[in-house]
Design a protein around this motif. Structure first.
Motif, PDB file in Angstrom:
ATOM      1  N   GLU A 141      66.868  19.038   5.454  1.00  0.00           N
ATOM      2  CA  GLU A 141      67.849  19.563   6.402  1.00  0.00           C
ATOM      3  C   GLU A 141      67.178  20.279   7.569  1.00  0.00           C
ATOM      4  O   GLU A 141      67.586  20.126   8.728  1.00  0.00           O
ATOM      5  N   SER A 142      66.123  21.018   7.301  1.00  0.00           N
ATOM      6  CA  SER A 142      65.472  21.795   8.357  1.00  0.00           C
ATOM      7  C   SER A 142      64.757  20.915   9.378  1.00  0.00           C
ATOM      8  O   SER A 142      64.486  21.349  10.496  1.00  0.00           O
ATOM      9  N   ASP A 143      64.438  19.662   8.997  1.00  0.00           N
ATOM     10  CA  ASP A 143      63.729  18.758   9.906  1.00  0.00           C
ATOM     11  C   ASP A 143      64.679  17.873  10.707  1.00  0.00           C
ATOM     12  O   ASP A 143      64.230  17.022  11.475  1.00  0.00           O
ATOM     13  N   ARG A 144      65.971  18.057  10.540  1.00  0.00           N
ATOM     14  CA  ARG A 144      66.946  17.218  11.223  1.00  0.00           C
ATOM     15  C   ARG A 144      67.340  17.816  12.574  1.00  0.00           C
ATOM     16  O   ARG A 144      67.077  18.976  12.856  1.00  0.00           O
ATOM     17  N   ALA A 145      67.956  16.964  13.373  1.00  0.00           N
ATOM     18  CA  ALA A 145      68.439  17.404  14.682  1.00  0.00           C
ATOM     19  C   ALA A 145      69.962  17.353  14.698  1.00  0.00           C
ATOM     20  O   ALA A 145      70.576  16.551  13.992  1.00  0.00           O
ATOM     21  N   THR A 146      70.551  18.216  15.515  1.00  0.00           N
ATOM     22  CA  THR A 146      72.006  18.281  15.640  1.00  0.00           C
ATOM     23  C   THR A 146      72.371  18.249  17.116  1.00  0.00           C
ATOM     24  O   THR A 146      71.691  18.858  17.945  1.00  0.00           O
ATOM     25  N   ARG A 147      73.438  17.543  17.432  1.00  0.00           N
ATOM     26  CA  ARG A 147      73.941  17.500  18.816  1.00  0.00           C
ATOM     27  C   ARG A 147      75.398  17.932  18.788  1.00  0.00           C
ATOM     28  O   ARG A 147      76.244  17.264  18.191  1.00  0.00           O
ATOM     29  N   THR A 148      75.679  19.064  19.395  1.00  0.00           N
ATOM     30  CA  THR A 148      77.023  19.622  19.289  1.00  0.00           C
ATOM     31  C   THR A 148      77.334  20.552  20.454  1.00  0.00           C
ATOM     32  O   THR A 148      76.427  21.073  21.107  1.00  0.00           O
ATOM     33  N   LYS A 149      78.616  20.748  20.691  1.00  0.00           N
ATOM     34  CA  LYS A 149      79.080  21.775  21.622  1.00  0.00           C
ATOM     35  C   LYS A 149      79.247  23.122  20.917  1.00  0.00           C
ATOM     36  O   LYS A 149      79.440  24.144  21.569  1.00  0.00           O
ATOM     37  N   ARG A 150      79.182  23.112  19.602  1.00  0.00           N
ATOM     38  CA  ARG A 150      79.512  24.298  18.817  1.00  0.00           C
ATOM     39  C   ARG A 150      78.270  25.050  18.360  1.00  0.00           C
ATOM     40  O   ARG A 150      78.198  25.551  17.238  1.00  0.00           O
ATOM     41  N   ILE A 151      77.279  25.136  19.233  1.00  0.00           N
ATOM     42  CA  ILE A 151      76.036  25.783  18.856  1.00  0.00           C
ATOM     43  C   ILE A 151      76.232  27.270  18.562  1.00  0.00           C
ATOM     44  O   ILE A 151      75.574  27.827  17.677  1.00  0.00           O
ATOM     45  N   LEU A 167      74.700  19.892  23.137  1.00  0.00           N
ATOM     46  CA  LEU A 167      73.318  20.356  23.174  1.00  0.00           C
ATOM     47  C   LEU A 167      72.581  19.812  21.954  1.00  0.00           C
ATOM     48  O   LEU A 167      73.049  19.933  20.814  1.00  0.00           O
ATOM     49  N   PHE A 168      71.430  19.202  22.197  1.00  0.00           N
ATOM     50  CA  PHE A 168      70.630  18.559  21.161  1.00  0.00           C
ATOM     51  C   PHE A 168      69.500  19.508  20.766  1.00  0.00           C
ATOM     52  O   PHE A 168      68.681  19.897  21.599  1.00  0.00           O
ATOM     53  N   TYR A 169      69.455  19.903  19.507  1.00  0.00           N
ATOM     54  CA  TYR A 169      68.443  20.864  19.068  1.00  0.00           C
ATOM     55  C   TYR A 169      68.061  20.581  17.624  1.00  0.00           C
ATOM     56  O   TYR A 169      68.752  19.859  16.886  1.00  0.00           O
ATOM     57  N   GLY A 170      66.956  21.154  17.207  1.00  0.00           N
ATOM     58  CA  GLY A 170      66.525  21.030  15.821  1.00  0.00           C
ATOM     59  C   GLY A 170      67.127  22.124  14.966  1.00  0.00           C
ATOM     60  O   GLY A 170      67.255  23.275  15.414  1.00  0.00           O
ATOM     61  N   ASN A 171      67.484  21.779  13.747  1.00  0.00           N
ATOM     62  CA  ASN A 171      68.038  22.795  12.855  1.00  0.00           C
ATOM     63  C   ASN A 171      67.041  23.931  12.637  1.00  0.00           C
ATOM     64  O   ASN A 171      67.422  25.104  12.557  1.00  0.00           O
ATOM     65  N   ALA A 172      65.754  23.591  12.547  1.00  0.00           N
ATOM     66  CA  ALA A 172      64.729  24.628  12.371  1.00  0.00           C
ATOM     67  C   ALA A 172      64.646  25.519  13.603  1.00  0.00           C
ATOM     68  O   ALA A 172      64.340  26.719  13.488  1.00  0.00           O
ATOM     69  N   GLN A 173      64.905  24.959  14.782  1.00  0.00           N
ATOM     70  CA  GLN A 173      64.880  25.772  16.004  1.00  0.00           C
ATOM     71  C   GLN A 173      65.993  26.819  15.978  1.00  0.00           C
ATOM     72  O   GLN A 173      65.776  27.977  16.358  1.00  0.00           O
ATOM     73  N   LEU A 174      67.171  26.413  15.528  1.00  0.00           N
ATOM     74  CA  LEU A 174      68.272  27.375  15.460  1.00  0.00           C
ATOM     75  C   LEU A 174      68.020  28.405  14.360  1.00  0.00           C
ATOM     76  O   LEU A 174      68.379  29.577  14.508  1.00  0.00           O
ATOM     77  N   ASP A 175      67.386  27.986  13.270  1.00  0.00           N
ATOM     78  CA  ASP A 175      66.995  28.939  12.233  1.00  0.00           C
ATOM     79  C   ASP A 175      66.042  29.992  12.805  1.00  0.00           C
ATOM     80  O   ASP A 175      66.120  31.170  12.460  1.00  0.00           O
ATOM     81  N   ALA A 176      65.141  29.541  13.684  1.00  0.00           N
ATOM     82  CA  ALA A 176      64.181  30.462  14.294  1.00  0.00           C
ATOM     83  C   ALA A 176      64.882  31.483  15.171  1.00  0.00           C
ATOM     84  O   ALA A 176      64.491  32.662  15.215  1.00  0.00           O
ATOM     85  N   VAL A 177      65.920  31.064  15.895  1.00  0.00           N
ATOM     86  CA  VAL A 177      66.683  32.001  16.725  1.00  0.00           C
ATOM     87  C   VAL A 177      67.399  33.015  15.833  1.00  0.00           C
ATOM     88  O   VAL A 177      67.407  34.223  16.117  1.00  0.00           O
ATOM     89  N   ALA A 178      67.988  32.537  14.749  1.00  0.00           N
ATOM     90  CA  ALA A 178      68.676  33.456  13.823  1.00  0.00           C
ATOM     91  C   ALA A 178      67.692  34.468  13.241  1.00  0.00           C
ATOM     92  O   ALA A 178      68.033  35.649  13.041  1.00  0.00           O
ATOM     93  N   ALA A 179      66.462  34.029  12.989  1.00  0.00           N
ATOM     94  CA  ALA A 179      65.457  34.920  12.402  1.00  0.00           C
ATOM     95  C   ALA A 179      65.051  36.043  13.350  1.00  0.00           C
ATOM     96  O   ALA A 179      64.550  37.086  12.912  1.00  0.00           O
ATOM     97  N   LEU A 180      65.274  35.854  14.643  1.00  0.00           N
ATOM     98  CA  LEU A 180      64.910  36.883  15.619  1.00  0.00           C
ATOM     99  C   LEU A 180      65.678  38.184  15.396  1.00  0.00           C
ATOM    100  O   LEU A 180      65.210  39.261  15.804  1.00  0.00           O
ATOM    101  N   VAL A 181      66.852  38.099  14.779  1.00  0.00           N
ATOM    102  CA  VAL A 181      67.678  39.303  14.602  1.00  0.00           C
ATOM    103  C   VAL A 181      67.906  39.644  13.136  1.00  0.00           C
ATOM    104  O   VAL A 181      68.700  40.537  12.824  1.00  0.00           O
ATOM    105  N   SER A 182      67.230  38.942  12.238  1.00  0.00           N
ATOM    106  CA  SER A 182      67.527  39.121  10.811  1.00  0.00           C
ATOM    107  C   SER A 182      67.244  40.539  10.316  1.00  0.00           C
ATOM    108  O   SER A 182      67.929  41.037   9.420  1.00  0.00           O
ATOM    109  N   GLU A 183      66.243  41.214  10.901  1.00  0.00           N
ATOM    110  CA  GLU A 183      65.870  42.552  10.423  1.00  0.00           C
ATOM    111  C   GLU A 183      66.716  43.662  11.036  1.00  0.00           C
ATOM    112  O   GLU A 183      66.700  44.792  10.540  1.00  0.00           O
ATOM    113  N   ARG A 184      67.434  43.356  12.088  1.00  0.00           N
ATOM    114  CA  ARG A 184      68.179  44.419  12.779  1.00  0.00           C
ATOM    115  C   ARG A 184      69.629  44.022  13.055  1.00  0.00           C
ATOM    116  O   ARG A 184      70.279  44.598  13.920  1.00  0.00           O
TER     117      ARG A 184
END
Length: 384
Positions: free
Chosen positions: A60-70, A115-132
């Protein structure tokens, strides 16, 4: 920097009555070529089929998603990793993505475009705020926007591209920093012969009323045609490697997955009505260091049915490749083919011999992929 290497993939594939890719009237797409009407499948349709094929075999983490609902997708990740309520996670997600300057769609929370993005890329954005995340959720809108302003959100989308984005690229017209140049070009699939649009007139019986009423509970029509298609795609290996951060092994893996998925995938339009999935009768690969070459000119004069069409189509393709190498002095670095034609069949004998002349002795598809990878590896070593 990797020097120029282009991998051309040529496919001849016959499909039965089908509606793989419909137009605005619901009928199979068509095009006029060589003065006659042909069946056509858009490049976008086969790109999506290819992407779904190789994503189905990846984590799942290596897949790409294309959506308006990012925004909603990011909020879901934040909520799952931090335990925040969906409303708070949504506020943080919106603040993070706001710094990209994405145009907003008509529906709240949607972007104006896919918007076409990698699932791992969005996980990385979520990780930016995980501690705070809890502290951020307590802020008002202005303070929240300011608190996440310096986080490297854009950088997360510019690196770590999944195979789908690395191959097919990403175009965001109003945010050039998010653009990724495509490493793959895919032609519209085109029938090698003239086709005629036909219609399936169907009726459906209401099972609850069949004792009380005669006739159909539903009547309709579906447009369809059948065709032997020529499909073509080319991969720019240097661009692919660049999109994957210069990782040659990752680029070789991505190329192998693309060749496999492009050859074996089929668009799913009306698949429940037509069960149209077939395998190609020919897959040929040609590695070049000058430029990609589409061989569709082999079919500018439409193939005429004699004892079928696919054998003549494959032979035409092989002859066009031979002619191109002789006339233009092309010297491909590697050429090979997998096909279903044998010299033991009288009707296919000429085709099999011509294919061997053009691409060498036929090999199994798995061997074609293995030898393709080895030959590109050798070419890269020679360049170095």
């Amino acid at each position: 920097m990797t020097q120029r290497l282009y991998i051309d993939v040529h496919v001849v594939q016959t499909v039965p009555p089908a509606n793989l890719n419909r137009d605005d009237q619901g009928n199979p797409k068509e095009a006029v070529y060589g003065g006659v009407r042909r069946s056509r499948v858009s490049s976008q349709a086969w790109k999506r089929a290819s992407r779904r094929h190789f994503d189905a075999q990846a984590p799942e983490s290596d897949r790409a998603t294309r959506t308006k609902r990012i925004t909603n997708e990011l909020a879901t990740r934040i909520s799952l990793t931090t335990g925040l309520e969906s409303e708070d996670a949504g506020r943080i997600a919106a603040a993070l993505l706001a710094q990209l300057g994405l145009s907003q769609g008509k529906k709240a929370g949607d972007t104006a475009y896919l918007l076409f993005y990698g699932n791992a890329q969005l996980d990385a954005v979520a990780a930016l705020v995980s501690e705070r995340a809890a502290d951020l959720a307590a802020l008002d809108e202005k303070a929240l926007t300011e608190a996440v302003r310096e986080l490297p959100v854009a950088e997360s989308f510019r690196t770590g591209h999944p195979v789908g984005v690395a191959l097919f690229g990403r175009m965001v017209a109003d945010i050039p920093k998010l653009n990724v140049d495509a490493a793959v070009q895919v032609a519209h699939a085109l029938s090698t012969h003239e086709t005629q649009l036909e219609f399936d007139y169907f009726t459906a019986v209401d099972d609850q009323n069949e004792q009380d009423e005669t006739g159909a509970g539903m009547i309709g029509t579906i447009g369809f045609n059948s065709a032997t298609l020529y499909r073509y795609a080319t991969v720019g290996f240097a661009q692919l490697a660049d999109n994957l951060g210069g990782d040659t092994e990752a680029a070789l893996d991505a190329l192998d997955r693309f060749v496999d998925s492009f050859a074996l995938s089929v668009p799913t339009g009306y698949q429940n009505s037509f069960a149209h999935r077939t395998r190609p009768s020919l897959v040929a690969v040609v590695v070049r260091n000058d430029q990609p070459v589409n061989l569709v000119s082999a079919f500018e004069e439409p193939v005429v049915a004699e004892a079928g069409i696919q054998a003549n189509s494959a032979r035409r393709l092989a002859e066009e490749h031979i002619t191109a190498t002789e006339v233009w002095g092309d010297t491909p670095l590697y050429e090979a083919a997998s096909h279903t034609f044998t010299t033991g069949e009288p009707r296919a004998k000429d085709t099999a011999e011509t294919l061997t002349q053009a691409f060498g002795e036929p090999v199994a598809f798995s061997d074609l992929r293995t030898t393709l990878r080895a030959r590109i590896t050798t070419a890269l070593e020679e360049q170095a």
